[in-house]
Design a protein around this motif. Sequence first.
Motif, PDB file in Angstrom:
ATOM      1  N   TYR A  48       0.841  -1.205   0.000  1.00 30.58           N
ATOM      2  CA  TYR A  48       0.000   0.000   0.000  1.00 30.58           C
ATOM      3  C   TYR A  48       0.874   1.251   0.000  1.00 30.58           C
ATOM      4  N   ARG A  49       1.864   1.235   0.895  1.00 33.14           N
ATOM      5  CA  ARG A  49       2.747   2.398   1.037  1.00 33.14           C
ATOM      6  C   ARG A  49       3.517   2.650  -0.242  1.00 33.14           C
ATOM      7  N   SER A  50       4.086   1.565  -0.797  1.00 38.45           N
ATOM      8  CA  SER A  50       4.922   1.772  -1.983  1.00 38.45           C
ATOM      9  C   SER A  50       4.067   2.219  -3.166  1.00 38.45           C
ATOM     10  N   TYR A  51       2.822   1.746  -3.225  1.00 38.94           N
ATOM     11  CA  TYR A  51       1.929   2.221  -4.282  1.00 38.94           C
ATOM     12  C   TYR A  51       1.588   3.690  -4.085  1.00 38.94           C
ATOM     13  N   ALA A  52       1.417   4.072  -2.828  1.00 34.98           N
ATOM     14  CA  ALA A  52       1.108   5.478  -2.557  1.00 34.98           C
ATOM     15  C   ALA A  52       2.240   6.364  -3.064  1.00 34.98           C
ATOM     16  N   LYS A  53       3.483   5.895  -2.880  1.00 36.10           N
ATOM     17  CA  LYS A  53       4.633   6.650  -3.370  1.00 36.10           C
ATOM     18  C   LYS A  53       4.603   6.739  -4.892  1.00 36.10           C
ATOM     19  N   THR A  54       4.334   5.597  -5.539  1.00 37.28           N
ATOM     20  CA  THR A  54       4.258   5.583  -6.998  1.00 37.28           C
ATOM     21  C   THR A  54       3.165   6.516  -7.486  1.00 37.28           C
ATOM     22  N   GLU A  55       2.037   6.501  -6.754  1.00 37.77           N
ATOM     23  CA  GLU A  55       0.926   7.361  -7.161  1.00 37.77           C
ATOM     24  C   GLU A  55       1.304   8.831  -7.066  1.00 37.77           C
ATOM     25  N   ALA A  56       2.008   9.177  -6.007  1.00 33.67           N
ATOM     26  CA  ALA A  56       2.448  10.573  -5.852  1.00 33.67           C
ATOM     27  C   ALA A  56       3.354  10.967  -7.018  1.00 33.67           C
ATOM     28  N   LEU A  57       4.222  10.034  -7.381  1.00 30.33           N
ATOM     29  CA  LEU A  57       5.134  10.286  -8.501  1.00 30.33           C
ATOM     30  C   LEU A  57       4.361  10.449  -9.796  1.00 30.33           C
ATOM     31  N   LEU A  58       3.352   9.590  -9.973  1.00 30.42           N
ATOM     32  CA  LEU A  58       2.539   9.670 -11.186  1.00 30.42           C
ATOM     33  C   LEU A  58       1.771  10.985 -11.241  1.00 30.42           C
ATOM     34  N   ASP A  59       1.239  11.388 -10.078  1.00 32.53           N
ATOM     35  CA  ASP A  59       0.545  12.676  -9.996  1.00 32.53           C
ATOM     36  C   ASP A  59       1.447  13.785 -10.502  1.00 32.53           C
ATOM     37  N   GLN A  60       2.661  13.750 -10.004  1.00 35.23           N
ATOM     38  CA  GLN A  60       3.642  14.766 -10.375  1.00 35.23           C
ATOM     39  C   GLN A  60       3.904  14.753 -11.883  1.00 35.23           C
ATOM     40  N   LEU A  61       4.153  13.537 -12.393  1.00 30.29           N
ATOM     41  CA  LEU A  61       4.476  13.404 -13.814  1.00 30.29           C
ATOM     42  C   LEU A  61       3.330  13.860 -14.683  1.00 30.29           C
ATOM     43  N   GLU A  62       2.103  13.455 -14.285  1.00 30.54           N
ATOM     44  CA  GLU A  62       0.925  13.826 -15.066  1.00 30.54           C
ATOM     45  C   GLU A  62       0.727  15.332 -15.052  1.00 30.54           C
ATOM     46  N   ALA A  63       0.965  15.917 -13.887  1.00 32.86           N
ATOM     47  CA  ALA A  63       0.804  17.367 -13.772  1.00 32.86           C
ATOM     48  C   ALA A  63       1.817  18.095 -14.655  1.00 32.86           C
ATOM     49  N   SER A  64       3.053  17.636 -14.619  1.00 35.91           N
ATOM     50  CA  SER A  64       4.090  18.315 -15.403  1.00 35.91           C
ATOM     51  C   SER A  64       3.839  18.127 -16.890  1.00 35.91           C
ATOM     52  N   GLU A  65       3.314  16.940 -17.233  1.00 43.27           N
ATOM     53  CA  GLU A  65       3.034  16.697 -18.657  1.00 43.27           C
ATOM     54  C   GLU A  65       1.903  17.588 -19.148  1.00 43.27           C
ATOM     55  N   GLN A  66       0.864  17.683 -18.292  1.00 43.10           N
ATOM     56  CA  GLN A  66      -0.282  18.506 -18.656  1.00 43.10           C
ATOM     57  C   GLN A  66       0.146  19.957 -18.877  1.00 43.10           C
ATOM     58  N   SER A  67       0.962  20.437 -17.979  1.00 39.96           N
ATOM     59  CA  SER A  67       1.390  21.842 -18.097  1.00 39.96           C
ATOM     60  C   SER A  67       2.330  22.021 -19.281  1.00 39.96           C
ATOM     61  N   ALA A  68       3.073  20.962 -19.627  1.00 41.96           N
ATOM     62  CA  ALA A  68       4.008  21.080 -20.744  1.00 41.96           C
ATOM     63  C   ALA A  68       3.292  21.043 -22.086  1.00 41.96           C
ATOM     64  N   THR A  69       2.276  20.183 -22.211  1.00 38.48           N
ATOM     65  CA  THR A  69       1.643  19.995 -23.512  1.00 38.48           C
ATOM     66  C   THR A  69       0.499  20.977 -23.774  1.00 38.48           C
ATOM     67  N   SER A  70      -0.547  20.953 -22.913  1.00 40.33           N
ATOM     68  CA  SER A  70      -1.755  21.699 -23.246  1.00 40.33           C
ATOM     69  C   SER A  70      -1.672  23.169 -22.836  1.00 40.33           C
ATOM     70  N   ASN A  71      -1.487  23.396 -21.574  1.00 39.57           N
ATOM     71  CA  ASN A  71      -1.611  24.760 -21.061  1.00 39.57           C
ATOM     72  C   ASN A  71      -0.566  24.953 -19.966  1.00 39.57           C
ATOM     73  N   PRO A  72       0.375  25.846 -20.187  1.00 41.39           N
ATOM     74  CA  PRO A  72       1.441  26.020 -19.196  1.00 41.39           C
ATOM     75  C   PRO A  72       0.923  26.524 -17.851  1.00 41.39           C
ATOM     76  N   SER A  73      -0.258  27.172 -17.839  1.00 38.89           N
ATOM     77  CA  SER A  73      -0.726  27.761 -16.598  1.00 38.89           C
ATOM     78  C   SER A  73      -1.763  26.901 -15.889  1.00 38.89           C
ATOM     79  N   THR A  74      -1.813  25.606 -16.248  1.00 42.03           N
ATOM     80  CA  THR A  74      -2.777  24.731 -15.582  1.00 42.03           C
ATOM     81  C   THR A  74      -2.425  24.603 -14.110  1.00 42.03           C
ATOM     82  N   PRO A  75      -3.411  24.772 -13.238  1.00 38.21           N
ATOM     83  CA  PRO A  75      -3.133  24.607 -11.816  1.00 38.21           C
ATOM     84  C   PRO A  75      -2.847  23.129 -11.491  1.00 38.21           C
TER      85      PRO A  75
END
Lengths: 240, 71, 244
Positions: B30-57
Amino acid sequence: MQYSESRTRTLQWLTYASIGLFIISFLMIFFYVGPEQTQGEVQRIFYTHLGAFFGSFLLFIAAFIAGIQYLRTRQEKWDDLGLSAIEIGLGFSLINIVTGSIWARPIWNTWWTWDPRLTTVSIMWLAYAAYMMLRSGIEDPNRRRRFAAVYSILAFSSVFLTIIIIRIRPDTIHPVAAGPTSTSEGIEGDFAMSTRITETLLFTIFTYVVISITVLWHRIRLENRAKQIQSRKMKLLLNA
Amino acid sequence: MPDTLDYMILGYVVAFVLLGITIGSVVWRYRSYAKTEALLDQLEASEQSATSNPSTPPNASSAATNAVPSR
Amino acid sequence: MSATTTTSETTTPAAKPRRLRTPYFQVVASLAWKDLRAEARGRELVNAMLLFSVMAVLIFSFALELDRQAQEATVGGVLWVTIAFAGTLGLGRSLAAEKDKGSLDALLLAPVERSALFYGKMIGNFLFTLAVGFLLVFLLTVLFNVNLFRPVLWLIIVLGCLGFATTGTLVSSMSVHARAREMLLPILLLPVILPIIISATRASTALLTELKTEDWLPWLQLLGMVDFVFLLAGFFLFDFIVEE
């Protein structure tokens, strides 16, 4: 998350309940019942031994039903249930075998004997360990689920055997057929003590059943989470 | 009454260790998945801001989480 | 969901004449016959199994150089351990050969009942295992100096080999699809066949050490029951293994 509020609350409640039950049964085993007359202190192992057996038994039955259901409906959730139940069941079953072995050393004067029920229980454990090997050996996920379901049905024959072996070979030196028997238990003196043993035994079995259901539920959620992570990873890789 | 206290203690130590391993493995994953999920959140957020809209919250990642089919 | 119902509707009328063309038992018999003929030509499977069992028995008789009474008590165990390992060797080859040549897929395309394919393959494996079993009867009688020529023991061997072949065919048809199939087959197979091996060994040993009938009869009954359960399981489960 994607789970309904009420289910999450039930799971939370179950988790607290199993912690509470575990503590109560612990106290009952060590303070409520006295040591047994002919076996002494080691008899206290017996409660956990049986509790773990019933927990694993329940989980393997769940895996068997899940196997049949998966083959009928082809819904992934049944496969998740099967995998989770067997994984947790292996743990409980191992507790059952190891505590039995430790109990047997002072009582039967041996760590291990090919008593019919001991034999069938160890076969059961090996069969479910092989199930895990089968899962890791097959790459195509659809085929893996299907074969795992088939094998969990085959492996259930060993559980079935464990139940009926007593009828075929009544010469087992196992003291318990189904629940407590007063004949070989050698219960101490007055009747009040024997009811205490029975109460503790039943309560511990109940505790382990609740614990196994709770851990199973958490394990299924873990599986869902793993899948979710997998799909998110795939999505990221595809976008990249 | 035979003295079998040692075996009782040994039995319970082993039983609780095994129970701990069984439950602990679930908790640990559970813990290690939570860490992976946090990492994925980060990656998805950075990708979203990089591709579609740089000012996405940063809460755009939660929308991505909801997009995963629920079961 | 709707797609599956329409396909089943379209195939049901076609299913009736096709069942008339190839009756169930004819499929079973011809498949078993095919395996036997292929074996009679190549003989690689049976030769390997027989040679392996001869070597295993030699090793056992060397390693367990025992007095007469102890030999009577161990010969049942030697018999069944050798049958189980030689049989596993044969099973691994039998279905792997079908799969590698692509003949398994061709068989599955044929318009016949899947369970008939299962019983056909099973009979082939059964006869090969039985050959090993009867070779061992001679071999152990000579090497262990225990008379194994007893009708009840032969019944035990037949039942044991039947159970072994049934389970083995079922499990090996799964393990051929796995990554390390040679390694996985014994691991998957042995726990499932242990009830058969144990009851057969116990029955044989009790018989050979001249115990009373009520000492080996329950094991024989258990053996028969396990055989029956697995034969039934093969009928229902083989469909799911080979589908797609």
